[in-house]
Design an enzyme around this catalytic site. Structure first.
Site, PDB file in Angstrom:
ATOM      1  NE  ARG A 150      -3.940   1.823   2.445  1.00 29.14           N
ATOM      2  CZ  ARG A 150      -3.795   3.003   3.045  1.00 29.14           C
ATOM      3  NH1 ARG A 150      -2.702   3.287   3.693  1.00 29.14           N
ATOM      4  NH2 ARG A 150      -4.767   3.899   2.992  1.00 29.14           N
ATOM      5  CB  SER A 203     -11.722  -1.835   1.752  1.00 24.09           C
ATOM      6  OG  SER A 203     -10.354  -2.087   1.794  1.00 24.09           O
ATOM      7  CE  LYS A 207      -7.814   3.186   4.138  1.00 25.04           C
ATOM      8  NZ  LYS A 207      -8.702   2.248   3.455  1.00 25.04           N
TER       9      LYS A 207
END
Lengths: 209, 209
Positions: free
Chosen positions: B43, B112, B141
């Site tokens: 990521r 997700s 996040k």
């Protein structure tokens, strides 16, 4: 078959939603096309992938209507997802030869370069055209180091593929730049940042001819 | 053939270079794999496309060596360019059905989700697994709204594809989460943010079993 030979790189519009100051994106692109933009590149550095995709879908419908090629900056996945006409990559994006292998031979591949060495490499890697710059300081790309007109001429004289100038091109310098003999000019603010987008494009287009 | 049935989602490592505080990225991934990570997701939200591509190439070589699947977050083009084993998309990325059409049936697609509705939609769109969360507040996040363990259980009970929990999972809560009956836990800081990455992974792995 390369797309190359049928593309008019003359007035190459590069998008930047910031300079639109809230005005409708697709309507603004349409005005630029009506004013004479010959090819459109979507450049989105802040948007989510979903937002970029949705904008690109709308832009694709628009550019198809006017038979103008749509190029996607950097994001090969977005280009493939909307079946855009091509991809433009810079020196910090995916390597050009990798992009060519991903998009096949029928899509346009453009590469940003600042030297003859980068330009030759881009052509070897499968670029259909190169975007050379930045020619002048610009507000839309803050990391850009100016390329002189002599350097631009030198690159053009030594390249077989179309050369598009980019970076700070406006009404005041467009004629001088075109005298170098390049194939087109890529423009952001001098079209989309103007109050009357269509007239701005028309005026630049007249200067090119 | 879907990749699905052979994938162990148990200890799902999601990368974040920030929490490494300068330590070598690939070496850190290797320690996590040696400690028991069963699948690795790259990521990168800030890297240039070139940098992401170069990291992904190195990660691919590593995960292949250990026979662990490599998943790329968001960027389908990077996944295709390095022939990763799959792609993971969020609700702000390219739509899952578009991604599935781009990557074919042999690559893993993760999505997700935070609700059963999103989870059902993801499965319909071709997801091989879903990542449900965020389960706990997390530093990696900041936009995440916590999903309760009851909601997670409800989603798991109503889904046929593997369910991975994500968001704020650590040593203190991993057993409680696994008791919900999910297929794996996605972890960032509780592995890569620890001084001894291998031991952190080993310890979490032991808690899963």
């Amino acid at each position: 078959m390369k797309y190359n030979h049928t593309v008019d790189y003359g007035l190459y519009l590069v998008s930047d939603r910031d300079v639109l100051k809230g005005r409708d994106f697709i309507k603004s692109l349409e005005e630029a096309i009506l004013g004479g933009a010959t090819i459109v590149q979507l450049r989105e550095k802040e948007a989510s992938s979903l937002e970029f995709y949705q904008l690109a879908l709308k832009a694709k419908a628009l550019t198809e209507k006017y038979n103008v090629p749509l190029i996607i900056n950097d994001r090969v996945d977005i280009a493939l997802a909307v079946d855009a006409d091509g991809v433009h990559v810079g020196q910090s994006d995916l390597p050009a030869h990798i992009v060519r292998s991903m998009i096949g031979q029928n899509k346009i591949l453009g590469v940003s370069t600042a030297t003859l060495e980068e330009s030759k490499k881009a052509a070897e890697d499968g670029a259909d055209y190169i975007g050379v710059g930045a020619l002048f300081p610009t507000g839309t790309k803050t990391d850009a180091n100016p390329v002189t007109l002599d350097q631009l001429r030198y690159i053009k004289e030594n390249m077989d593929i179309p050369v598009v100038g980019i970076g700070g091109i406006c009404e005041d310098n467009i004629k001088t730049i075109m005298e170098v003999g390049i194939d087109g000019v890529a423009i952001v603010s001098a079209i989309l940042g103007k109050e009357n987008i269509k007239e701005a494009a028309e005026s630049l287009k007249a200067s090119i001819k």
